[in-house]
Design an enzyme around this catalytic site. Structure first.
Site, short mmCIF file in Angstrom:
data_model
loop_
_atom_site.label_atom_id
_atom_site.label_comp_id
_atom_site.label_asym_id
_atom_site.label_seq_id
_atom_site.Cartn_x
_atom_site.Cartn_y
_atom_site.Cartn_z
N GLY A 60 2.29 -13.12 5.67
CA GLY A 60 2.78 -11.90 6.32
C GLY A 60 1.65 -10.90 6.51
N LYS A 61 1.92 -9.83 7.19
CA LYS A 61 0.92 -8.76 7.37
C LYS A 61 1.62 -7.51 7.87
CE LYS A 61 -3.54 -8.38 6.91
NZ LYS A 61 -4.34 -9.06 5.89
N SER A 62 1.08 -6.36 7.50
CA SER A 62 1.56 -5.09 8.05
C SER A 62 0.39 -4.39 8.71
CB SER A 62 2.09 -4.18 6.94
OG SER A 62 3.21 -4.75 6.32
#
Ligand code: NAD
Length: 406
Positions: free
Chosen positions: A95-97
């Site tokens: 995931g990543k933000s």
């Protein structure tokens, strides 16, 4: 898309229905982060959260704070995390933000409120163990402490925290130690020589570059050149990288240019460092430094990608033709995410971890992974990069099939 499925199909079996799942993220969200500053002015920032795959566990990936953040970049970085965690067999997805925000331009109060607003959007997923954030460019332990606080001081919901509130002893040096371990294994098993006396050049003398150089010097390698954005130093007898790192840390961090006159070696440019006659070249600064323009001039026999994406695809093709091996980023710099895994597990169990335990987990996982990658690359007569991607993809395919019972 990060992976070249067409090339990978030549070395592993990719079922069409799983390929369709993995070709795009499982979930992506865009939202506004709206914050009022101390003067009563309203600021609005674009934010993105992407979960590429949850098949192997909670999505793991950092929060990038930068004005250049886009949805496309966040998708790519989330996908990279899926394969980086799978390659070293961590029980995580990817995931990543990203928040389109320059943290250097705002007050502490605004920065904190940006993170608090961000938590409002992701708190259900954090509480459900669907996503475990960490620092990335622009964020660090202070921002992770805000998340910890907003989540009722639960240590397992976020990694990269300050050590006193559940952070990890050994995290600072984790990535550099992992790079040094991968390099050691590459020297022994690819170059088939001893680490002692092997010459190494390192580009980047920040967190990753300085610790990599230091650990390699401790292992007996001769670190003959280091450079950062301000330039660098060369010594054919080997640099005293420990003294250089300590001199920088004593200044609270510094550019190598500030060490001029300390007798650390001859001045050197970045261009010269990249094409030096050394056994091992370690780009540990930023992306796209070995390109179609300079790859032909590279003389090292082994390149270790400590930074993310330092070798471009066109350079990769030239290096392959020249017989130069490249240990890819998803393997070489995975010490950081392995450290995050140890911190997450410690948060869940309430265990106590010492720095040497963090480093020994990194050593075990990276050594094992190097062996698997070299074996597959030899068997299939392919690059280390394709072999690493193949092993990671195989793990993700297996988990996806079992998750959906196909
Ligand atoms: P850092 O900011 O601590 O250090 C970056 C270093 O690179 C500095 O010495 C800087 O002067 C130098 N640099 C920047 N641009 C340069 C240029 N154009 N030419 C030469 N030198 C340049 O960053 P870091 O944490 O050491 O990260 C370095 C790389 O490793 C990045 O690609 C990062 O994404 C990757 N990485 C870091 C971690 C981690 O745990 N820190 C984990 C995985 C990957």
């Amino acid at each position: 898309m990060v992976l070249n499925f067409d090339a990978l199909e030549k070395i592993i079996d990719i079922p069409a229905e799983v390929r369709k799942v993995l070709e795009r993220p499982e979930k992506e969200t865009r939202f506004n982060i709206n914050v009022v500053d101390e003067a009563g002015k309203l600021h609005s920032f674009d934010a993105y959260v992407v979960y590429h795959s949850l098949s192997r566990g909670p999505a793991k990936g950092g929060i990038r704070l930068s004005t250049t953040v886009t949805l496309e970049e966040t998708q790519v970085l989330a996908e990279l995390m899926t394969y980086k965690t799978a390659l070293v067999k961590l029980p995580f997805g990817g995931g990543k933000s990203g928040i389109c925000f320059d943290p250097t331009k705002y007050s502490r109060v605004v920065k904190e409120n940006v993170i608090r607003e961000y938590v409002k959007y992701v708190q259900k997923d954090l509480a459900a163990d669907l996503y475990v954030p960490a620092p990335d460019m622009g964020s660090g332990p202070k921002e992770m402490a805000v998340i910890y606080r907003e989540m009722n001081n639960r240590p397992e919901v976020v990694t990269g925290k300050p050590v006193s509130i559940g952070g990890l002893p050994g995290r600072t040096e984790a990535t550099g130690f992992g790079v040094a371990t991968a390099t050691r294994e590459g020297i022994k098993n690819i170059l088939k020589r001893e680490v002692a006396g092997t010459t190494v050049a390192v580009q980047g003398f920040g967190n990753v570059g300085s610790w990599t150089a230091r650990f390699l010097a401790e292992m007996g390698a001769k670190v003959v050149a280091v450079a950062d954005i301000s330039g660098g130093y060369y010594s054919s007898a080997g640099l005293d990288v420990l003294a250089m790192q300590e001199a920088c840390l004593a200044k609270g961090g510094c550019l190598l240019k500030e060490l001029e006159g300390h007798g650390f070696g001859q001045p050197l440019t970045n261009d010269d460092l990249l094409t030096m006659d050394v056994d091992v070249l370690i780009p540990a600064a930023c992306e796209n430094v070995i390109t179609g323009d300079n790859a032909e001039d590279v003389k090292a026999k082994l390149i270790v990608e400590a930074a993310n994406g330092p070798v471009t695809p066109s350079a990769d093709a030239i290096l392959a033709r020249k017989g130069i091996h490249v240990i890819p980023d998803i393997l070489a710099n995975s010490g950081g995410v392995i450290g995050s895994y140890v911190e997450w597990r410690k948060g869940k169990t309430g265990g106590i971890v010492e720095a040497h335990q963090t480093l020994s987990t990194i050593e075990r996982l990276i050594t094992g992974s190097m062996e698997d990658v070299i074996t597959l690359a030899t068997e299939k007569n392919t690059s280390l990069r394709l072999a690493a991607q193949g092993i990671a993809l195989k793990e993700v395919i297996q988990a996806t099939k079992e998750r959906f019972g196909i």
